[in-house]
Design a protein around this motif. Sequence first.
Motif, mmCIF file in Angstrom:
data_model
loop_
_atom_site.group_PDB
_atom_site.id
_atom_site.type_symbol
_atom_site.label_atom_id
_atom_site.label_comp_id
_atom_site.label_asym_id
_atom_site.label_seq_id
_atom_site.Cartn_x
_atom_site.Cartn_y
_atom_site.Cartn_z
ATOM 1 N N THR A 27 0.655 -1.483 5.394
ATOM 2 C CA THR A 27 1.435 -2.585 4.815
ATOM 3 C C THR A 27 2.167 -2.221 3.536
ATOM 4 N N GLY A 28 1.720 -1.151 2.855
ATOM 5 C CA GLY A 28 2.300 -0.796 1.567
ATOM 6 C C GLY A 28 1.788 -1.660 0.426
ATOM 7 N N ARG A 29 0.774 -2.474 0.687
ATOM 8 C CA ARG A 29 0.238 -3.401 -0.321
ATOM 9 C C ARG A 29 -1.246 -3.119 -0.570
ATOM 10 N N ASP A 30 -1.734 -3.579 -1.721
ATOM 11 C CA ASP A 30 -3.166 -3.514 -2.015
ATOM 12 C C ASP A 30 -3.875 -4.643 -1.286
ATOM 13 N N LEU A 31 -5.070 -4.367 -0.796
ATOM 14 C CA LEU A 31 -5.885 -5.387 -0.134
ATOM 15 C C LEU A 31 -6.394 -6.411 -1.140
ATOM 16 N N VAL A 32 -6.772 -5.952 -2.319
ATOM 17 C CA VAL A 32 -7.137 -6.835 -3.428
ATOM 18 C C VAL A 32 -6.331 -6.416 -4.655
ATOM 19 N N PRO A 33 -5.968 -7.360 -5.517
ATOM 20 C CA PRO A 33 -5.132 -7.038 -6.675
ATOM 21 C C PRO A 33 -5.749 -5.961 -7.563
ATOM 22 N N GLY A 34 -4.923 -5.008 -7.975
ATOM 23 C CA GLY A 34 -5.345 -3.997 -8.938
ATOM 24 C C GLY A 34 -6.169 -2.856 -8.385
ATOM 25 N N GLU A 35 -6.416 -2.832 -7.087
ATOM 26 C CA GLU A 35 -7.312 -1.796 -6.541
ATOM 27 C C GLU A 35 -6.749 -0.399 -6.693
ATOM 28 N N SER A 36 -5.421 -0.240 -6.647
ATOM 29 C CA SER A 36 -4.836 1.103 -6.714
ATOM 30 C C SER A 36 -4.437 1.491 -8.134
#
Length: 160
Positions: A27-36
């Motif tokens: 998806t190009g997105r984090d599963l939870v905010p700030g994880e990456s």
Amino acid sequence: MGKMPLTGVGATAEHSKLLADSYRRWTGRDLVPGESNGCGGGMDLSEKLFNAPQVILSHGTETDPVLNYGNQTALDLWEMDWEQLTSTPSRLTAEPMERAERDRFFTQVTAHGYVDDYTGIRISSTGRRFYIMNATVWNLVDEQGIYRGQAATFREYKYI
């Protein structure tokens, strides 16, 4: 309802990384905010996923796939504890009349990597029916490119 077991923490941390990395890959997105942003990894990521406000769950690669992860939101929604959830075939989370449609959908996910905006009817362990909306379902693929199962996340549901 249930607590994530303290045994197998390494496997849980590894599975959490698989969930988050695969989600980001498709998806190009984090599963939870700030994880990456350096906040993920190890128990920090495991705790973030387990306590996330959205449902996060996954199943393995068995012929009749069994759920192998559900965060606290999933445990509450399906009215199960960790042991119940992780011994439940994934197909049993849907009503019998919905299972053929669910199977066709998972075949699409397998072919394309992920699907956004899935909607469908599910059923809790006590028979409570609910409609899930705008779910993302994705393939779990490890760093070696090996298929490890499928996962889903969603925030929106309503009891019916």
